[in-house]
Design a protein around this motif. Structure first.
Motif: not given
Length: 286
Positions: A39-43, A84-90, A123-126, A151-153
């Protein structure tokens, strides 16, 4: 296998072995570590003092939601607003190639940074938290169009399921996953985690979000969506399987599905963008 990929493969397997070992001696630490890695993105973080060029000359607004804050960027245009809704590690800069196509319509465009991404906090994405961020932005800006990638979609689909009566009257979903269970199974497989950890992870989701992993499904959520949708997915997507996009489209009554080839997960393509514009602004689609 290249040296870089080989090293990553060894690292991933070593992390998995360590978590599996912990599951027998310190199971709570094992599940905390495996959940954090999931759940925690690195970038994807952005620094206010060195923003990508595409975000530099925008109006910005910071929203507060409970203990969180999130960032939006606005490219001013007419009364029609697109979120506009972006995705993971973006982050919101991922829309750089999309913007010129949307700006031809004259619309006002708003991009949002996800939890733990860009200039947003945490720190956490969900997805449940992202859907709350989206809803705050929808309430404030009243967009008629929402476009989500990856995942934004998925977060856009979940948002529409939770909040069906908003200003949004058209949705575009690009390269999005449908089932949390699929993501979880892929993660468990990638790290070669044992069944004990897999079970503990599923319980963690039940505790944190009050739903079973198998019930968190874009396919299920889409069956309740009434606004028109355009779903596009690439058959060569190596990040989110093509079948995931088809799952969402299969249950979304008022939707059309576009199969692309050779765009990968990014989904940047002039021809595709033209189809998106036609869907959004063609009089017959209104």
């Amino acid at each position: 296998m290249s040296l870089k990929k080989h090293i990553r493969f060894i690292t991933v397997k070593t992390v998995g072995q360590y978590i599996n070992f912990l599951s027998y001696v310190r199971p709570q630490k094992a599940v905390a570590l495996s959940y954090a890695l999931f759940s925690q993105p690195r970038i994807g973080r952005l620094n206010k003092s060195s923003l990508p060029k595409v975000l530099q000359n925008t109006e910005t607004e910071t929203f507060h939601h409970n203990e969180h804050h999130f960032q939006t960027y606005i490219w001013k245009g007419n009364e029609t607003k697109i979120l506009l809704v972006h995705g993971w590690e973006s982050n919101s800069a991922r829309w750089k190639k999309t913007l010129p196509h949307l700006q031809k319509s004259g619309s006002t465009i708003i991009a949002i940074d996800a939890p733990a991404h860009g200039q947003s906090s945490g720190k956490e994405f969900n997805v449940p938290l992202y859907a709350q961020f989206i809803n705050k932005a929808v309430e404030k800006y009243q967009p008629t169009i929402i476009i989500g990638h990856s995942i934004g979609g998925a977060a856009c689909v979940y948002h529409q399921y939770l909040f069906p009566n908003t200003s949004i009257n058209k949705m575009v979903i690009l390269g999005a996953p449908s089932d949390l269970k699929t993501l979880m199974d892929n993660y468990v497989s990638m790290l070669s985690l044992n069944s004990k950890i897999s079970s503990l992870l599923e319980n963690r989701f039940l505790t944190n979000f009050n739903f079973k992993v198998e019930d968190f499904s874009g396919k299920k959520f889409a069956s309740n969506i009434n606004v028109p949708g355009l779903i596009a997915h690439d058959i060569s997507d190596k990040v989110v399987a093509f079948e995931e996009g088809k799952k969402i489209a299969s249950k979304w009554k008022n939707s059309q599905f576009i199969e692309t080839n050779g765009l990968g997960h990014g989904m940047h393509d002039d021809e595709l963008y033209q189809k998106v514009i036609d869907f959004l602004f063609d009089e017959q689609n209104k």
